[in-house]
Design an enzyme around this catalytic site. Structure first.
Site, short mmCIF file in Angstrom:
data_model
loop_
_atom_site.label_atom_id
_atom_site.label_comp_id
_atom_site.label_asym_id
_atom_site.label_seq_id
_atom_site.Cartn_x
_atom_site.Cartn_y
_atom_site.Cartn_z
CG ASP A 32 -46.63 43.57 -13.16
OD1 ASP A 32 -46.88 44.17 -14.21
OD2 ASP A 32 -46.99 42.40 -12.95
NE ARG A 33 -48.28 49.62 -7.16
CZ ARG A 33 -49.49 50.07 -6.86
NH1 ARG A 33 -49.77 51.35 -6.94
NH2 ARG A 33 -50.43 49.21 -6.49
#
Length: 208
Positions: A32-33
């Protein structure tokens, strides 16, 4: 890791720029970012297929560290909670749906807890669903600190929490030495604030 709406800087784009001849390393999984830690890439297509097969067959293992709000009732176990995307465009998130969700499984262990208010979790995803760990911690009643999308205000107990407190700390590839990613400074500082010892935590991860 990949581009998308509102994401112009990403690993895939950086790789393409660094390898203009087209022989760029290939992504075989994602983070995830806002998640820090280990990300493995393949040098060529054959390696990418082998790595992907290893993840699917569970020959490769991942260990994440997470700071969460509260403390789970069970201190260790396996979460088996099927996940499906829900919500309107731009506000989607993964939710547990026993009837329609895709199989999702996570091994969890509470390593330590500070007064039951904040806990340090070790998480091992056995499947690779989108936002799996974040959604499973919500199912456990313990949102990951800094995860406003899933935990709302409960994910921000104070101003010290400035990021998603989720870190891919260790990657075990079959027949290879483990790959360890040390805690980034901002996450180590948050752990220290809550009286966890970042050095001791990473030493424990290295010697598993």
């Amino acid at each position: 890791v990949l581009g998308g709406t509102g994401t112009s800087e990403h690993v895939d784009g950086g790789i393409a720029a660094a390898f203009p001849d087209g022989k760029k390393p290939l992504l075989v999984h994602r983070l995830d970012r806002d998640t820090s830690g280990v990300l493995v890439l393949a040098k060529h297509g054959r390696a990418a297929r082998q790595l992907a097969k290893g993840f699917q067959s569970r020959h490769h293992g991942k260990i994440y560290l997470a700071l969460v709000a509260g403390r789970p009732k069970e201190l260790a176990g396996v979460i088996k909670a099927p996940l499906i995307k829900s919500g309107s465009h731009g506000n989607e998130k993964m939710v547990v749906d026993d009837m329609r969700g895709d199989h999702a499984e996570t091994i969890f262990e509470c390593l330590d807890s500070i007064g039951g208010k904040v806990s340090l979790m070790q998480l091992e995803p056995l499947t690779g669903r989108t936002h799996q760990l974040r959604a499973h911690m919500i199912a456990l009643g313990c949102p990951i600190l800094g995860d406003g999308k899933y935990g709302g205000a409960d994910a921000f107990p104070n101003a010290q929490v400035t990021r998603l407190c989720l870190h891919a700390a260790r990657l075990d590839l079959a027949d290879e030495p483990p790959i360890i990613a040390d805690l980034p400074h901002d996450l180590a500082a948050i752990m220290t604030f809550f009286d966890f010892d970042p050095l001791a935590v990473m030493d424990m991860i290295r010697h598993k």
